[in-house]
Design a protein around this motif. Structure first.
Motif, short mmCIF file in Angstrom:
data_model
loop_
_atom_site.label_atom_id
_atom_site.label_comp_id
_atom_site.label_asym_id
_atom_site.label_seq_id
_atom_site.Cartn_x
_atom_site.Cartn_y
_atom_site.Cartn_z
N LYS A 16 0.84 -1.35 0.06
CA LYS A 16 -0.27 0.02 -0.03
C LYS A 16 0.81 1.40 0.00
CE LYS A 16 -3.39 -0.30 2.93
NZ LYS A 16 -4.30 -0.53 4.10
N ASN A 17 2.05 1.39 0.62
CA ASN A 17 2.87 2.34 0.89
C ASN A 17 3.63 2.67 -0.42
OD1 ASN A 17 2.35 3.16 3.52
ND2 ASN A 17 3.75 1.53 4.34
N LYS A 18 3.99 1.57 -1.13
CA LYS A 18 4.46 1.50 -2.42
C LYS A 18 3.68 2.16 -3.56
CE LYS A 18 5.82 -2.41 -4.23
NZ LYS A 18 6.56 -3.70 -5.00
N PHE A 19 2.41 1.83 -3.30
CA PHE A 19 1.10 2.30 -4.22
C PHE A 19 1.19 3.90 -4.16
CE2 PHE A 19 -1.63 -1.46 -5.40
CZ PHE A 19 -0.90 -1.94 -5.78
N LEU A 20 1.05 4.17 -2.82
CA LEU A 20 0.85 5.76 -2.50
C LEU A 20 2.22 6.66 -3.25
CD1 LEU A 20 -0.52 5.64 0.92
CD2 LEU A 20 -1.78 6.17 -1.03
N GLN A 21 3.25 5.98 -3.09
CA GLN A 21 4.63 6.25 -3.43
C GLN A 21 4.89 6.58 -5.11
OE1 GLN A 21 8.05 4.37 -2.02
NE2 GLN A 21 7.68 5.06 -0.03
N LYS A 22 3.85 5.64 -5.85
CA LYS A 22 3.96 5.54 -7.15
C LYS A 22 3.09 6.85 -7.79
CE LYS A 22 4.91 0.75 -7.88
NZ LYS A 22 4.57 -0.42 -9.19
N VAL A 23 2.00 7.15 -6.71
CA VAL A 23 1.10 8.14 -7.27
C VAL A 23 1.10 9.52 -6.68
CG1 VAL A 23 -0.59 6.37 -8.15
CG2 VAL A 23 -0.79 7.60 -5.84
N ALA A 24 2.27 9.67 -5.75
CA ALA A 24 2.35 10.86 -4.84
C ALA A 24 2.68 12.04 -5.67
CB ALA A 24 3.33 10.53 -4.11
N ASN A 25 3.27 11.94 -6.82
CA ASN A 25 3.42 13.20 -7.70
C ASN A 25 2.56 13.49 -8.69
OD1 ASN A 25 5.63 14.09 -5.89
ND2 ASN A 25 7.11 12.51 -6.86
N HIS A 164 -2.80 -6.12 -8.82
CA HIS A 164 -3.35 -4.70 -9.28
C HIS A 164 -2.07 -3.81 -9.53
CE1 HIS A 164 -7.38 -5.07 -9.86
NE2 HIS A 164 -7.69 -5.67 -8.87
N GLU A 165 -0.74 -4.05 -9.03
CA GLU A 165 0.38 -3.46 -9.09
C GLU A 165 0.75 -3.57 -10.59
OE1 GLU A 165 4.82 -2.45 -7.25
OE2 GLU A 165 3.83 -4.29 -6.87
N ARG A 166 0.69 -4.47 -11.27
CA ARG A 166 0.94 -4.58 -12.59
C ARG A 166 -0.11 -3.68 -13.42
NH1 ARG A 166 1.23 -10.16 -11.17
NH2 ARG A 166 -0.97 -10.48 -11.76
N GLN A 167 -1.25 -3.77 -13.17
CA GLN A 167 -2.32 -2.75 -13.62
C GLN A 167 -1.88 -1.20 -13.47
OE1 GLN A 167 -6.22 -3.41 -12.29
NE2 GLN A 167 -7.04 -2.04 -13.76
N LEU A 168 -1.52 -0.93 -12.34
CA LEU A 168 -1.18 0.38 -11.81
C LEU A 168 0.07 0.82 -12.62
CD1 LEU A 168 -1.50 2.83 -10.13
CD2 LEU A 168 -0.17 1.80 -8.37
N ASP A 169 0.94 -0.07 -12.74
CA ASP A 169 2.18 0.36 -13.47
C ASP A 169 2.16 0.43 -15.06
OD1 ASP A 169 3.80 0.14 -11.26
OD2 ASP A 169 4.69 -1.66 -11.63
N GLU A 170 1.18 -0.24 -15.56
CA GLU A 170 0.89 -0.36 -16.95
C GLU A 170 0.07 1.21 -17.29
OE1 GLU A 170 -2.57 -2.38 -19.76
OE2 GLU A 170 -1.12 -3.57 -18.69
N VAL A 171 -0.85 1.71 -16.30
CA VAL A 171 -1.50 2.79 -16.52
C VAL A 171 -0.56 3.96 -16.21
CG1 VAL A 171 -3.41 4.35 -15.45
CG2 VAL A 171 -3.86 1.98 -15.65
N LEU A 172 0.46 3.86 -15.53
CA LEU A 172 1.51 4.85 -15.05
C LEU A 172 2.28 4.79 -16.18
CD1 LEU A 172 1.53 4.77 -11.36
CD2 LEU A 172 0.00 6.38 -12.56
N GLY A 173 2.51 4.02 -16.99
CA GLY A 173 3.59 3.83 -18.17
C GLY A 173 4.91 3.44 -17.53
N LYS A 174 4.95 2.63 -16.41
CA LYS A 174 6.13 2.06 -15.66
C LYS A 174 6.56 0.74 -16.16
CE LYS A 174 5.78 5.19 -12.05
NZ LYS A 174 5.85 5.69 -10.58
#
Length: 174
Positions: A16-25, A164-174
């Motif tokens: 969860k903390n990693k997710f928040l860091q990925k979207v923080a900015n 869902h991390e894979r999905q999040l990374d795909e949406v964020l282009g990572k």
């Protein structure tokens, strides 16, 4: 709370903390930009994860309050949990159960942070108050995979976030 439960829950907190860091900015537009494949935005993905975790907590609290935690876990329960986790690890998409598939069009990072924090508090309280003799009993019924004990629930929630991390990374282009 047993040490094993505390360690397993820490895995959930870490992701969860990693997710928040990925979207923080991200600004609001970036957070809510729908995926190019028509899937969920980063905000919707995080909301879904939070909503699923919250629903899991609520069901467990209800089952505890209504004394529905009575049966000992079985080999079938272990098998269904393993099967669900294996499916979550595969790079395939499948529809979320209807009960957790509704997500808002727009969400803010603050809303996600607050939702994560509330879930953390509620989950920790549940784990702290869970009697040791109930750790091997059924406590949660997954909409598709049946009954799980608390260890299996924690494993599922952790794997659900990882899925869902894979999905999040795909949406964020990572």
């Amino acid at each position: 709370m047993s040490i094993a439960l505390a360690e397993k829950y820490q895995e959930i907190e870490t992701i969860k903390n990693k997710f928040l860091q990925k979207v923080a900015n991200l600004n609001a537009e970036q957070l809510n930009k729908v995926a190019t494949n028509g899937g969920w935005s980063a905000g919707q993905t995080l909301y879904h994860c939070s909503f699923a975790e919250s629903g899991t907590i609520i069901v467990m609290q209800k089952n505890l309050a209504e004394n529905k935690v009575q049966l000992q876990s079985s080999i079938g329960s272990v098998f269904r949990n393993i099967l669900l986790v294996v499916l979550l690890k595969l790079p395939i998409k499948f529809k979320a159960p209807k009960v957790v598939s509704s997500v808002p069009e727009h969400v803010s990072i603050k809303e996600i942070q607050d939702y994560f924090a509330k879930n953390t508090n509620d989950f920790k309280q549940l784990l702290i108050n869970l009697p040791l003799e109930l750790e091997d009993k059924y406590i949660f019924k997954h909409p598709r995979s049946g009954w799980f004990n608390i260890q299996q629930v924690l494993h599922f929630v952790s794997e659900h976030y990882a899925h869902h991390e894979r999905q999040l990374d795909e949406v964020l282009g990572k």
